[in-house]
Write an enzyme that holds these catalytic residues in place. Structure first.
Site, PDB file in Angstrom:
ATOM      1  N   SER A 103     -18.859  36.063 -15.024  1.00 51.29           N
ATOM      2  CA  SER A 103     -18.658  36.207 -13.586  1.00 51.29           C
ATOM      3  C   SER A 103     -19.428  35.107 -12.871  1.00 51.29           C
ATOM      4  CB  SER A 103     -19.144  37.575 -13.109  1.00 51.29           C
ATOM      5  OG  SER A 103     -18.925  37.735 -11.717  1.00 51.29           O
ATOM      6  N   HIS A 107     -21.905  29.131  -3.955  1.00 53.76           N
ATOM      7  CA  HIS A 107     -22.094  28.989  -2.509  1.00 53.76           C
ATOM      8  C   HIS A 107     -22.441  27.532  -2.208  1.00 53.76           C
ATOM      9  CE1 HIS A 107     -21.873  33.240  -1.521  1.00 53.76           C
ATOM     10  NE2 HIS A 107     -22.704  33.516  -2.505  1.00 53.76           N
ATOM     11  N   HIS A 117     -15.264  32.640  -6.105  1.00 51.90           N
ATOM     12  CA  HIS A 117     -15.637  33.689  -7.062  1.00 51.90           C
ATOM     13  C   HIS A 117     -14.615  33.694  -8.195  1.00 51.90           C
ATOM     14  CE1 HIS A 117     -14.441  37.833  -8.398  1.00 51.90           C
ATOM     15  NE2 HIS A 117     -15.691  37.821  -8.823  1.00 51.90           N
ATOM     16  N   ASN A 119     -13.993  35.841 -12.164  1.00 50.82           N
ATOM     17  CA  ASN A 119     -14.483  36.803 -13.145  1.00 50.82           C
ATOM     18  C   ASN A 119     -13.397  37.053 -14.178  1.00 50.82           C
ATOM     19  OD1 ASN A 119     -14.360  39.990 -13.858  1.00 50.82           O
ATOM     20  ND2 ASN A 119     -16.467  39.260 -13.848  1.00 50.82           N
ATOM     21  N   HIS A 156      -3.895  28.450  -4.719  1.00 50.14           N
ATOM     22  CA  HIS A 156      -2.885  29.429  -5.103  1.00 50.14           C
ATOM     23  C   HIS A 156      -1.895  28.859  -6.112  1.00 50.14           C
ATOM     24  CE1 HIS A 156      -3.464  33.164  -2.778  1.00 50.14           C
ATOM     25  NE2 HIS A 156      -4.191  32.372  -2.000  1.00 50.14           N
ATOM     26  N   GLY A 270     -27.497  47.990 -15.302  1.00 47.48           N
ATOM     27  CA  GLY A 270     -27.502  46.581 -15.668  1.00 47.48           C
ATOM     28  C   GLY A 270     -28.696  45.831 -15.107  1.00 47.48           C
ATOM     29  N   ARG A 271     -28.729  44.540 -15.390  1.00 54.13           N
ATOM     30  CA  ARG A 271     -29.843  43.679 -14.992  1.00 54.13           C
ATOM     31  C   ARG A 271     -29.659  43.261 -13.534  1.00 54.13           C
ATOM     32  NH1 ARG A 271     -31.351  38.074 -15.420  1.00 54.13           N
ATOM     33  NH2 ARG A 271     -33.552  37.855 -16.032  1.00 54.13           N
TER      34      ARG A 271
END
Length: 314
Positions: A103, A107, A117, A119, A156, A270-271
């Site tokens: 993931s 920025h 983004h 993932n 896109h 999770g972390r």
């Protein structure tokens, strides 16, 4: 950790994808005269913790091109799927699970370069009764601060190419899914110009689902880097930086309130540092802020943060 050939193949691909992306990130910084490089931090969750496993968090902060860019790999196992993962699969509530994925959120410093983004992930559930169930998910989406038609069209177009081999209908379906998912309900506003998003995909079988995961992940740099190159040297001032920070506040709102990946990580133990690497370095909020008609700031919400068929003319 589970070491079946299938699991190992997915892990090997994801680790290679992460390294390819951070190498491209470092190269982009160096080409711009930056001296910062990605910090790579391996981590492990101990056997006595609720969530077991390992991963690598890669983060670049204070760069010339990217103010904060994180790309994380994780491979974890847990005793019970968190609620965010069983909303559409109630029969798997409480099942043990294994999850692995990459993931990222980048920025940029220049307000004319959009945040991005991406993932890709695979989850396997082990119900008390019945065989193991695996599914794939992923996608990528673009969040501009200043809108450019050619950037949205390019992004896109590559998104469509990444899923086209797996069915001509998938782009339209996953584009709509992305628009519906990355939507701030309390603002009645899209997070960005979208892209593709899919989850709970098992109908392609393991081989097909894995192949589509690889295609989506491997198209990411083609989708994003040309936009970075086109915009990173555009001149800007404090007004544009202020608007970028204001719009980043919307990004924070979505990630903390709606994002299933954030909820999955926090709910499963999770972390935290790795889960929140998607947060921008700075953000602000203003009460009922408005922008004059005809300005680029107003154009963002009027022309870009709406659901559009960006490839209608192609």
């Amino acid at each position: 950790m589970t070491k079946t050939p299938a699991t190992q193949a997915v892990r090997d691909y994801l680790l290679g994808l992460q390294q390819t992306i951070i190498q491209a990130l470092d190269t982009c910084e160096q080409a711009a005269g930056g001296t910062q490089t990605c910090l790579q931090e391996p981590w492990h969750k101990a056997a006595h913790e609720p969530l077991q496993g390992n991963g690598i968090t890669c983060i670049l902060e204070g760069g010339q091109v990217f103010e904060r860019a994180g790309c994380g790999f994780s491979h974890v196992q847990g005793v019970a799927l968190p609620p965010s993962a069983t909303q559409k699969r109630p029969e798997l509530a409480g099942a043990a699970f294994e999850a692995q994925g990459v993931s990222l959120v980048f920025h940029p410093r220049n307000p004319y370069v959009p945040t991005v983004h991406m993932n890709v992930r695979m989850i396997t559930a082990f119900p008390v009764k019945g065989p193991a169930v695996s599914w794939f998910g992923g996608g990528m989406d673009l969040t501009p601060y200043y809108g450019f038609e050619e950037d949205a069209v390019h992004f896109h177009r590559v998104c469509r190419a990444s899923v086209q081999p797996f069915g001509p209908e998938r782009y339209a379906r996953y584009k709509q899914w992305c628009d519906e998912y990355f939507f701030l309900k309390h603002r009645n506003e899209q997070r960005g110009v979208g892209g593709i998003f899919y989850d709970d995909v098992s109908e392609l079988g393991f081989d097909g689902g894995f192949a589509m995961m690889q295609s989506v992940g491997s198209h990411f740099l083609e989708a994003y880097l040309p936009i970075v190159e086109r915009r990173k040297d555009m001149p800007y001032g404090q007004a544009q930086r202020d608007f970028q920070s204001y719009r980043r506040g919307r990004y924070v709102e979505f990630n903390l309130v709606f994002d299933r990946g954030t909820h999955f990580g926090l709910q499963s133990g999770g972390r935290t540092e790795s889960i929140l690497l998607s947060m921008p370095p700075q953000a602000n909020w203003a009460y009922q802020k408005t922008f004059a008609p005809g300005t680029p700031e107003a154009a963002l919400t009027e022309q870009f943060l709406i659901r559009r068929d960006w490839l209608a003319a192609l």
